[in-house]
Scaffold this motif. Structure first.
Motif, short mmCIF file in Angstrom:
data_model
loop_
_atom_site.label_atom_id
_atom_site.label_comp_id
_atom_site.label_asym_id
_atom_site.label_seq_id
_atom_site.Cartn_x
_atom_site.Cartn_y
_atom_site.Cartn_z
N ALA A 178 33.09 34.20 34.21
CA ALA A 178 34.50 34.06 34.56
C ALA A 178 35.17 32.91 33.80
O ALA A 178 36.41 32.85 33.74
N SER A 179 34.39 32.03 33.22
CA SER A 179 34.97 30.94 32.43
C SER A 179 35.46 31.42 31.06
O SER A 179 36.16 30.70 30.36
N ASN A 180 35.10 32.65 30.70
CA ASN A 180 35.54 33.25 29.44
C ASN A 180 36.77 34.10 29.74
O ASN A 180 36.67 35.12 30.42
N PRO A 181 37.95 33.72 29.24
CA PRO A 181 39.18 34.48 29.56
C PRO A 181 39.08 35.96 29.22
O PRO A 181 39.67 36.79 29.90
N GLN A 182 38.34 36.28 28.17
CA GLN A 182 38.23 37.67 27.75
C GLN A 182 37.46 38.51 28.78
O GLN A 182 37.68 39.72 28.88
N TYR A 183 36.59 37.88 29.54
CA TYR A 183 35.75 38.60 30.51
C TYR A 183 36.11 38.27 31.96
O TYR A 183 35.39 38.67 32.87
N LEU A 184 37.21 37.57 32.16
CA LEU A 184 37.57 37.12 33.51
C LEU A 184 37.74 38.29 34.47
O LEU A 184 37.18 38.29 35.58
N ASP A 185 38.50 39.31 34.08
CA ASP A 185 38.76 40.43 34.98
C ASP A 185 37.49 41.22 35.28
O ASP A 185 37.29 41.68 36.41
N GLN A 186 36.63 41.39 34.29
CA GLN A 186 35.37 42.09 34.53
C GLN A 186 34.49 41.28 35.49
O GLN A 186 33.84 41.86 36.37
N ALA A 187 34.51 39.97 35.34
CA ALA A 187 33.73 39.12 36.25
C ALA A 187 34.25 39.27 37.68
O ALA A 187 33.46 39.43 38.63
N TYR A 188 35.57 39.23 37.86
CA TYR A 188 36.15 39.40 39.20
C TYR A 188 35.79 40.77 39.78
O TYR A 188 35.46 40.90 40.97
N TYR A 189 35.88 41.80 38.94
CA TYR A 189 35.63 43.15 39.43
C TYR A 189 34.19 43.28 39.95
O TYR A 189 33.95 43.79 41.05
N TYR A 190 33.23 42.79 39.16
CA TYR A 190 31.83 42.96 39.58
C TYR A 190 31.43 41.95 40.65
O TYR A 190 30.50 42.21 41.43
N LEU A 191 32.11 40.81 40.74
CA LEU A 191 31.92 39.94 41.90
C LEU A 191 32.39 40.65 43.17
O LEU A 191 31.79 40.51 44.24
N GLY A 192 33.48 41.44 43.03
CA GLY A 192 33.93 42.25 44.16
C GLY A 192 32.90 43.30 44.54
O GLY A 192 32.65 43.54 45.73
N ILE A 193 32.29 43.93 43.55
CA ILE A 193 31.23 44.92 43.82
C ILE A 193 30.06 44.26 44.55
O ILE A 193 29.51 44.81 45.52
#
Length: 699
Positions: free
Chosen positions: A436-451
């Motif tokens: 999540a500290s990488n702006p390019q992967y922030l949304d993917q990190a949030y999505y899979y943290l939600g999973i």
């Protein structure tokens, strides 16, 4: 800057230029001082002056195709890009000669006439007309007969006299003509600009002009036209090696495999180790017959010393299920490029056809240990282990790769996903929080943290993560989950508010949000409100098929028969091959007439689709069987119902199939099967739990 303005400037400076100035200085002056569009002369000046750099060249990459007119199809024999070809082959056009008798500098000229009146003395000293003056006659009268409009068939038995070539190739390229071509291109007269460039390319010492002409042709002409031009030019310049590469690439791209074979053979005779990788980019044919023709063309070529050719042969042989022959070629390539990761993984793909999975893993693991810093080998082994259901060992290898490539986001994300799959949630969260500290992967990190939170039944936390996702390819899926969480809590207003916010933030998903909102209203028993909502949405997005289909699905098969039939027929006219539309239309017809020939034909056609057909869909197949079974049940053909659904229910049990089977067994009076099936339905679907005694009668 207009054509007449340029002509005026030319005439203004013509006397000075005739006495002492070079044409290139004139061009530089014009390009720097006249109010022309910025940088439109850049491609031309790069052709004429190899050292030229535009004002903004320091801010742009040297291989920018917008600057030099080249594209990714331009090929060089050593694998370099088009700029390097241009720099290595460009020859500055020499426009000056020294008149030793007169003791003064004179400009060498080659055209048949001059734009300015010449004195008798000038006529004597200027024995050749000026190569930099572009006659203001129609192009067809220039004595340059290369026709860019008429596409001539490629003749494999080529000889110089068979090509459409300039009448006089002794002249050097005309700067005025090239300026005119650039102006034409800038004004949108692309065809005219390319025609001028192609004509000028056939003059003397015109290699840079040829490069520019071919780049323009690759950008705007079809492949066949570019091939014809390149072949014509190459035949007149048989020793120009880069032209061989152009012709070979274009011949492969145009599926002219006879010419491609001849040209590749010539290149390999010249340099057996020539890098053919750039030639082979983008030429892999789609059709199987073209692939076979390509393989037949490549097979006779000696690839013992050429890795790229060996790899292409191996790939084609693997495609045609000849792994043993493919292995010979890939081993040949590995002798030349032992540490090339794509070649190593190609061999692993070939070994899959020949040896056991353990032997494939042993090979790829050995290569990974030999080349520990090659990420591609880690990823190949990890994915192969996952394919073979070795999730734990793949996970351990992923953690090892993450330590070695600590800042590689791709490996971190893959490690997190595998951690989720094997329920290592703590490790997954740690990896995702780092990601999540990488702006390019922030949304993917949030999505899979939600999973992760969802799988641990921490729904409020999951909802917060999903609400934070803003990446367009993930946001719809994330908001669907938020809506589902709200509905679990019976918070209908919050679910609808989420959908309204979604279409406000992302209008592209507005139709999807309307469909989901209508489904919520339907579940609440407000079918009329749902229909009204979809009608308004359809008026706003009249071309959206999903909205029209959702609206049709809400209509009753009997009460709204005419309207629903109209909608479905319209959708089928838009996409006759859509199986979902076909099923819905068949259901409409069979509901109103169990013996509808069209309805039975549609469902029968769907059932007849073989499982290996790309159109096959298991759910569509089962739905079609249910429709046929329902029709048979209406006609009291109970044995047919059982024949349709008994095996499918065992493989993929659904409530609808089970109920149809139950009613068929009841119709036959088979009490034993009724009891067995009823117990199974109660266990699987809580069927009739509130009134078990009356369950058979209710259904």
């Amino acid at each position: 800057m207009t054509y007449s303005t340029l002509s005026a400037y030319i005439n203004l400076f013509l006397p000075i230029w005739r006495q002492s100035k070079r044409a290139l200085l004139l061009a530089a002056f014009l390009c720097s001082s006249l109010p022309a569009q910025a940088n439109i002369f850049d491609p031309l000046l790069r052709v004429l002056i190899p050292s030229y750099q535009s004002d903004n060249s320091s801010n742009q990459a040297t291989d920018n195709s917008d600057d030099d007119g080249t594209d990714g199809d331009t090929i060089e024999e050593d694998g370099t890009d088009a700029d390097s070809i241009e720099n290595s082959d460009n020859k500055q056009i020499n426009t000056k000669s020294t008149d030793t008798n007169a003791g003064t500098e004179q400009v060498t000229t080659t055209d048949a006439e001059s734009l300015a009146p010449a004195t008798e003395t000038e006529t004597e000293t200027e024995t050749e007309t000026d190569s930099l003056i572009y006659d203001r006659q129609p192009i067809s009268s220039q004595g340059l007969e290369y026709n860019t409009k008429k596409k001539q068939p490629i003749n494999h038995q080529r000889h110089a006299s068979s090509f459409v070539t300039p009448v006089n190739t002794a002249k050097e390229p005309s700067l005025y003509a090239l300026l005119d071509a650039e102006f034409a291109i800038d004004r949108g007269e692309i065809e005219r600009g390319i025609q001028i460039y192609k004509q000028q390319a056939f003059r003397q010492d015109a290699t840079p002009v040829f490069e520019r002409a071919l780049a323009l042709s690759l950008s705007f002409d079809d492949t066949q036209s570019s091939l014809q031009f390149a072949t014509d030019w190459q035949q007149l310049h048989p020793d120009h090696v880069p032209a061989w590469f152009y012709v070979a690439h274009l011949a492969l791209k145009a599926h002219d495999y006879e010419l491609a074979g001849e040209t590749l053979n010539r290149i390999l005779r010249y340099d057996p180790r020539a890098d053919l990788s750039e030639i082979l980019i983008g030429i892999y044919p789609i059709k199987e017959q073209d692939q076979r023709d390509l393989l037949a063309t490549l097979q006779p070529l000696d690839s013992a010393h050429n890795a790229s050719l060996s790899v292409l042969k191996a790939g084609l042989l693997l495609k045609f299920n000849e792994p043993k022959a493919a292995l010979l070629h890939v081993d040949q390539a590995l002798k030349l490029q032992a540490n090339n990761v794509p070649v190593i993984t190609l061999k692993a793909d070939i070994l899959r056809k020949l040896v056991s999975p353990d032997e494939v893993l042993a090979y790829i693991e050995q290569a990974r240990l030999r080349l520990p810093n090659r990420k591609g080998l880690y990823l190949y082994e990890i994915r192969y282990r996952l394919e073979n259901e070795q999730s734990r060992s793949a996970w351990q290898l992923l953690l090892e790769a993450h330590k070695r490539f600590k800042y590689d986001a791709e490996i971190a994300l893959l490690a997190a996903l595998v951690s989720l799959d094997i329920e290592e949630y703590q490790q997954a969260n740690q990896l995702l929080n780092t990601l999540a500290s990488n702006p390019q992967y922030l949304d993917q990190a949030y999505y899979y943290l939600g999973i992760s939170a969802e799988r641990q039944h921490r729904f409020n936390t999951a909802k917060d993560y999903f609400n934070a996702v803003m990446q367009e390819d993930l946001v719809l899926s994330a908001r669907k989950k938020v809506v589902a969480f709200e509905l679990i809590d019976n918070n209908v207003d919050a679910a609808i508010a989420t959908l309204r916010k979604l279409r406000k933030q992302f209008e592209v998903f507005a139709p999807d949000s309307y469909i989901m909102q209508a489904d919520i209203l339907r579940q609440q028993g407000s079918v009329e409100k749902a229909l009204e909502l979809l009608t308004r949405a359809s008026q706003r997005y009249p071309d959206n098929e999903a909205l029209l289909f959702a609206r049709a699905q809400l209509l009753d098969n009997q009460d709204d028969f005419i309207v629903k039939r109209t909608l479905l027929k319209h959708l089928l006219s838009l996409d006759p091959e859509d199986l979902t539309y076909q099923l819905s239309y068949a259901e409409l017809l069979l509901t109103n007439d169990p013996n509808s020939e069209q309805g039975l034909a549609l469902t029968g056609a769907i059932i007849d689709i073989p499982y290996d057909d790309p159109r096959y869909n298991r759910e569509h197949h089962l739905d079609a069987l249910n429709l046929l079974a329902s029709s048979a049940l209406t006609n009291k053909q109970y044995a047919k119902v059982i024949d349709y659904l008994r095996t499918p229910y065992q493989v993929l049990p659904t409530l609808r199939s089970g109920v149809l089977l139950l009613r068929a067994y009841q119709g036959l009076g088979n009490e034993q099967e009724v009891a067995i099936l009823l117990e199974d339905l109660q266990h699987r679907f809580a069927f009739g739990q509130q009134n078990i005694d009356d369950s058979i009668q209710l259904y």
